[in-house]
Design an enzyme around this catalytic site. Structure first.
Site, short mmCIF file in Angstrom:
data_model
loop_
_atom_site.label_atom_id
_atom_site.label_comp_id
_atom_site.label_asym_id
_atom_site.label_seq_id
_atom_site.Cartn_x
_atom_site.Cartn_y
_atom_site.Cartn_z
CG ASP A 46 -0.38 -0.08 2.51
OD1 ASP A 46 0.86 -0.17 2.60
OD2 ASP A 46 -1.14 -0.05 3.51
CB SER A 47 4.60 1.73 -0.07
OG SER A 47 4.86 0.53 -0.78
CG ASP B 79 0.39 -4.01 2.13
OD1 ASP B 79 0.48 -4.86 3.05
OD2 ASP B 79 1.27 -3.15 1.92
CE LYS C 76 3.17 -5.92 3.98
NZ LYS C 76 2.65 -4.74 4.71
CD GLU D 26 0.38 -1.50 7.93
OE1 GLU D 26 0.02 -0.68 8.81
OE2 GLU D 26 0.92 -1.15 6.87
CD GLU E 194 7.79 -0.26 7.71
OE1 GLU E 194 6.82 -0.96 7.37
OE2 GLU E 194 7.99 0.89 7.26
#
Ligand code: KIV
Length: 273
Positions: free
Chosen positions: A53-54, A92, A122, A124, A191
């Site tokens: 999602d970057s 993501d 993925k 978070e 991270e």
């Protein structure tokens, strides 16, 4: 610099990921957001590609990852999957698509898998998203966790500084990593945390730990492709190694093209019909 020769050209699976950790083989991951970059990166031997999602930052120019939508992530993921032959493709889940409740999470997860043909997702977070993690895993969808600096929570953290430096946060991270591994996640991204904590978690859980700013003693590494290729000139965190200076190379190439057009040097006789 030389090309890395991949000996095992079979498609990478989540089982292979875990096998690689058992054998002590390091896992190399990068992000990608489009077909062309994904096919170059895949051909160069990465084991897995994250449609991160970057994309919100590096593709769309947003300040955070929060604005990117499910539809936009699906568009990026479909483009990447079309370019990949070997690497495992992980997508993501964007902010807001798995935090509300487990039913909504699994519905969104199934939509991503059905429409993109990616291999895994993925998410978070740790204990707080465990019901969603469990429900998605129950639907047969592999999950990679993400702990430490979790950019979707940037408004809670307030800064992009190193996480889990104090004992309480480090203990919670270790607890969350164990919960995710026990629930059945196939890997976890850590991270921007102290290297000693990354090493400890990698020793304590059986699934691969993929680090970004988590030191060299974890099971694999991930970087954002535009950062490691030197396209994002103003992003210089300590953990980033730049393998090229594409910002300069692209800038010079475009400058030459503009000059050639202005001076009527392009196209020449051989470049027309
Ligand atoms: O979105 C992303 O690029 C990521 C990596 C930094 C791990 O989550």
């Amino acid at each position: 610099m030389s090309k890395y020769i991949v000996e095992d050209t079979r498609k990478v699976t989540t089982h292979r990921f875990i096998e690689m950790k058992r054998k002590g083989e390091k896992i190399a991951m990068l992000t990608a957001y489009d077909y062309t970059m994904a096919s170059i990166i895949d051909g160069a031997g990465v084991d897995a590609i994250l449609v991160g999602d970057s994309a919100s930052n590096v593709m769309a120019g947003n300040v955070t990852t929060l604005p990117i939508t499910l539809d936009q992530m699906i568009y990026h993921a479909k483009s990447v999957v079309r370019g990949v032959k070997r690497a495992l493709v992980v997508v993501d889940m964007p902010f807001g698509t798995y935090q509300v409740n487990a039913d909504e999470a699994v519905k969104n997860a199934i939509r991503i898998m059905k429409e993109t043909h990616a291999d895994a997702l993925k998410l978070e977070g740790g204990e707080e998203i465990l019901p969603s993690v469990r429900k998605i895993l129950d639907a047969g969808i592999p999950i990679m966790g993400h702990l430490g600096l979790t950019p979707q929570s940037i408004n809670k953290f307030g800064t992009y500084c190193v996480r889990a430096k104090d004992e309480a946060e480090a203990d919670k991270l270790k607890h969350d990593a164990k919960l995710l591994a026990d629930a059945g996640c196939f890997a976890i991204v850590l991270e921007k945390i102290p290297a000693s904590l990354g090493e400890q978690v990698a020793k304590e859980v059986e699934i691969p730990i993929i680090g970004i700013g988590a030191g060299g003693k974890v099971d694999g590494q991930i970087l954002v492709c535009t950062d490691m290729l030197g396209m994002t000139a103003d992003f210089t965190p300590r953990f980033l190694r730049r393998y090229a200076d594409l910002n300069t190379i692209i800038g010079n190439a475009v400058g030459s093209y503009v000059g050639d057009v202005k001076e009527c040097d392009f196209p020449n006789d051989k470049e027309q019909y």
